[in-house]
Design a protein around this motif. Structure first.
Motif, mmCIF file in Angstrom:
data_model
loop_
_atom_site.group_PDB
_atom_site.id
_atom_site.type_symbol
_atom_site.label_atom_id
_atom_site.label_comp_id
_atom_site.label_asym_id
_atom_site.label_seq_id
_atom_site.Cartn_x
_atom_site.Cartn_y
_atom_site.Cartn_z
ATOM 1 N N GLU A 104 0.876 -1.292 -0.060
ATOM 2 C CA GLU A 104 0.047 -0.051 0.012
ATOM 3 C C GLU A 104 0.876 1.328 0.180
ATOM 4 N N GLN A 105 0.212 2.350 -0.479
ATOM 5 C CA GLN A 105 0.937 3.739 -0.446
ATOM 6 C C GLN A 105 1.411 3.934 0.788
ATOM 7 N N ILE A 106 2.750 4.243 0.996
ATOM 8 C CA ILE A 106 3.368 4.778 2.129
ATOM 9 C C ILE A 106 4.658 5.622 1.847
ATOM 10 N N THR A 107 5.148 6.379 2.811
ATOM 11 C CA THR A 107 6.532 6.973 2.668
ATOM 12 C C THR A 107 7.751 6.165 3.159
ATOM 13 N N VAL A 108 9.030 6.346 2.475
ATOM 14 C CA VAL A 108 10.215 5.597 3.066
ATOM 15 C C VAL A 108 10.143 5.842 4.597
ATOM 16 N N PHE A 109 10.024 7.369 4.968
ATOM 17 C CA PHE A 109 10.336 7.369 6.576
ATOM 18 C C PHE A 109 9.199 6.598 7.372
ATOM 19 N N GLU A 110 7.949 6.583 7.017
ATOM 20 C CA GLU A 110 7.089 5.753 7.780
ATOM 21 C C GLU A 110 7.329 4.365 7.862
ATOM 22 N N ILE A 111 7.851 3.659 6.594
ATOM 23 C CA ILE A 111 8.279 2.216 6.752
ATOM 24 C C ILE A 111 9.652 2.485 7.474
ATOM 25 N N LEU A 112 10.448 3.185 7.722
ATOM 26 C CA LEU A 112 11.807 2.906 8.466
ATOM 27 C C LEU A 112 11.301 3.497 9.937
ATOM 28 N N THR A 113 10.029 4.353 10.264
ATOM 29 C CA THR A 113 9.837 4.659 11.702
ATOM 30 C C THR A 113 8.981 3.211 12.053
ATOM 31 N N ALA A 114 8.288 2.517 11.256
ATOM 32 C CA ALA A 114 7.760 1.238 11.937
ATOM 33 C C ALA A 114 8.825 0.289 12.116
ATOM 34 N N VAL A 115 9.901 0.167 11.195
ATOM 35 C CA VAL A 115 11.105 -0.753 11.645
ATOM 36 C C VAL A 115 11.761 -0.224 12.788
ATOM 37 N N MET A 116 11.907 0.899 13.243
ATOM 38 C CA MET A 116 12.355 1.372 14.592
ATOM 39 C C MET A 116 11.614 0.732 15.623
ATOM 40 N N PHE A 117 10.125 1.010 15.440
ATOM 41 C CA PHE A 117 9.400 0.536 16.614
ATOM 42 C C PHE A 117 9.586 -0.903 16.661
ATOM 43 N N VAL A 118 9.544 -1.661 15.611
ATOM 44 C CA VAL A 118 9.710 -3.063 15.805
ATOM 45 C C VAL A 118 11.043 -3.637 16.463
ATOM 46 N N LEU A 119 12.064 -2.876 16.071
ATOM 47 C CA LEU A 119 13.330 -3.304 16.610
ATOM 48 C C LEU A 119 13.421 -2.867 18.039
ATOM 49 N N PHE A 120 12.841 -1.537 18.573
ATOM 50 C CA PHE A 120 13.016 -1.126 19.769
ATOM 51 C C PHE A 120 12.184 -1.856 20.730
ATOM 52 N N SER A 121 11.106 -2.471 20.169
ATOM 53 C CA SER A 121 10.332 -3.158 21.036
ATOM 54 C C SER A 121 10.572 -4.736 21.027
ATOM 55 N N GLU A 122 11.348 -5.176 20.330
ATOM 56 C CA GLU A 122 11.785 -6.496 20.446
ATOM 57 C C GLU A 122 13.108 -6.932 21.030
ATOM 58 N N HIS A 123 13.888 -5.631 21.328
ATOM 59 C CA HIS A 123 15.353 -5.630 21.890
ATOM 60 C C HIS A 123 15.303 -4.959 23.182
ATOM 61 N N PRO A 124 15.594 -5.638 24.271
ATOM 62 C CA PRO A 124 15.496 -4.755 25.472
ATOM 63 C C PRO A 124 16.602 -3.805 25.753
ATOM 64 N N ALA A 125 15.902 -2.859 26.552
ATOM 65 C CA ALA A 125 16.820 -1.643 26.770
ATOM 66 C C ALA A 125 16.009 -0.810 28.040
ATOM 67 N N ASP A 126 16.781 0.001 28.544
ATOM 68 C CA ASP A 126 16.208 0.910 29.769
ATOM 69 C C ASP A 126 15.713 2.020 29.216
ATOM 70 N N VAL A 127 15.803 2.499 27.962
ATOM 71 C CA VAL A 127 15.025 3.744 27.610
ATOM 72 C C VAL A 127 15.308 3.768 25.925
ATOM 73 N N ALA A 128 14.278 4.334 25.435
ATOM 74 C CA ALA A 128 14.496 4.797 24.140
ATOM 75 C C ALA A 128 14.380 6.248 23.562
ATOM 76 N N ILE A 129 15.598 6.851 23.112
ATOM 77 C CA ILE A 129 15.406 8.119 22.591
ATOM 78 C C ILE A 129 15.172 8.225 21.392
ATOM 79 N N VAL A 130 13.879 8.796 20.912
ATOM 80 C CA VAL A 130 13.368 8.900 19.401
ATOM 81 C C VAL A 130 13.377 10.294 19.006
ATOM 82 N N GLU A 131 14.066 10.715 18.064
ATOM 83 C CA GLU A 131 14.172 11.998 17.546
ATOM 84 C C GLU A 131 13.043 12.216 16.318
#
Length: 430
Positions: A104-131
């Motif tokens: 479906e229609q989507i921008t590159v940044f939206e795809i990569l932002t979804a990738v970020m959420f997937v990665l950050f939710s699946e790997h443990p860390a104390d905090v996520a800094i999101v620009e």
């Protein structure tokens, strides 16, 4: 990029639909420090990460754009310091997100932002800094419902076609990341109108907020940095990042970490401020191919700032360098055709001896170097167009003699240009 060449199309509908299909990974993140602003986003992000890691915590970090490699956008928290996502991990996340999008229609940044959420939710860390990528209210990162803290850094004119042509309109867009009841830290604001909008938004949403210059501040004295807020006074090393504006950026990071509820020792804060790294922002090149093209003992700096606000702080930093009066400043600049070149160049009048303008080989939206040289000349600078950065470096070196003071050279005006230089120099971000 081949599948989704569209540029900016600010909306939360597409990213919301995609994330729902992925099981809403944005709701399974560690506590989030959400950072917006025209300038200083990357620096405050870097300070936050450095201080957290100095305190023994792990931090995911999302930034954009990347300078050389796409991996730079996704730093995964790890003991001993975060690392860019590895090829296999990143490729797998991109594949899963693309499958969920179903073409479906989507921008590159939206795809990569979804990738970020997937990665950050699946790997443990104390905090996520999101620009934030662009703006705030409709930025794809703004599906975070309850940040640990929202940070708004200096706001000035940029991306007017998308965010508005007055600073208060841009501030209203950036303020979109402020969420009901969540803490807010307002960094140094050069424009009162922007600060007023941010404060009004925080009050309307009943958020506890602190404002630079009012509730917290920092200043340099005797080669040190002093940080002060309502309950502490810290004597710290000067920030490793160059420029007086970094005192305010460091202060915003310290205040943001406190507002988010992190208890960090004075030693961790000092170590983070002293060890912070942020490639491409007033970064000095001390070795590599581009460095070797310069005359002996030259100072070479790169900076990706590209708007009038950035031009002001970078010019000030160059003017305040040691031996500033004895080292002539040369600027090598390339810019996107969506920017405001004259506003960027004007602060360099009386500081820069000459400007060389170059094309952006890493973007199709680069401003023609001849037109850019005209903009620099209209701003009051001596300027000429050349083929590339290497040509400009050779021209500067060829006109030098052993009796002259070695030059200070600033290469900037675009993160695309900085990325090109770091790649040519053989020193990509790590």
């Amino acid at each position: 990029m081949a599948l989704h060449p569209k540029g900016y199309d600010l909306s939360l509908d597409r990213i919301g639909r995609l994330l729902e299909r992925l099981g809403n990974p944005q709701d399974r993140m560690p506590p989030v420090i959400h950072v917006a602003g025209t300038n200083g986003k990357g620096s405050v992000t870097a300070f936050c990460r450095a201080i957290l890691e100095a305190g023994g915590l792990t931090a995911h970090v999302h930034t954009s754009p990347h300078l050389v490699n796409w991996h730079e956008r996704f730093r995964l928290g790890a003991e001993g310091g975060g690392k860019f996502a590895e090829d296999g991990v990143l490729a797998d996340a991109i594949r899963r997100v693309a499958e969920a999008n179903r073409g479906e229609q989507i921008t590159v940044f939206e795809i990569l932002t979804a990738v970020m959420f997937v990665l950050f939710s699946e790997h443990p860390a104390d905090v996520a800094i999101v620009e934030v990528g662009l703006g705030g209210r409709f930025d794809a990162t703004n599906v975070i419902s309850r940040p640990a803290v929202s940070v708004i850094m200096p706001i000035s004119l940029d991306h007017q076609a998308y965010l508005g042509d007055r600073v208060e309109l841009i501030a209203a867009e950036k303020a979109g990341i402020i969420k009901q009841g969540a803490p807010v830290v307002i960094g140094e604001q050069p424009e009162d109108a922007a600060r007023d909008v941010l404060i009004a938004t925080a009050e309307r949403l009943r958020c506890p907020y602190t404002v630079y210059g009012q509730d917290f501040m920092a200043f340099g004295e005797h080669g040190r940095m002093t940080y002060q807020d309502e309950d502490c006074l810290l004597d710290l090393p000067s920030p490793r990042l160059a420029g007086r504006h970094q005192y305010a950026n460091a202060a915003a990071a310290i205040r943001a970490l406190k507002a988010a509820g992190f208890s960090l020792s004075d030693e961790a804060i000092a170590k983070g401020v002293e060890s912070v790294e942020w490639p491409g922002r007033l970064q000095r090149l001390t070795s590599g191919h581009i460095h070797d093209l310069a005359a002996d003992d030259s100072e070479i700096w790169i900076d990706g700032g590209h708007n009038p606000g950035a031009g002001k702080v970078v010019a000030e930093a160059m003017a305040n360098r040691e031996e500033a009066d004895s080292r002539p400043l040369f600027v090598i600049a390339g810019m996107l055709n969506t920017k405001e070149p004259r506003g960027y160049f004007e602060p360099f009048v009386g500081i820069a001896r000459h400007v060389f303008t170059v094309p952006l080989h890493m973007s199709d939206a680069g401003l023609d170097p001849v037109a850019l040289a005209t903009d620099a000349a209209e701003a009051g600078l001596s300027a000429e167009a050349v083929d590339d950065v290497e040509s400009a470096m050779r021209k500067i070196a060829a006109t030098w003699s052993e009796w002259d003071n070695p030059p200070r050279i600033l290469i900037g005006g675009s993160l695309y240009l900085v990325g090109e230089v770091l790649k040519l120099n053989g020193t990509p971000p790590q």
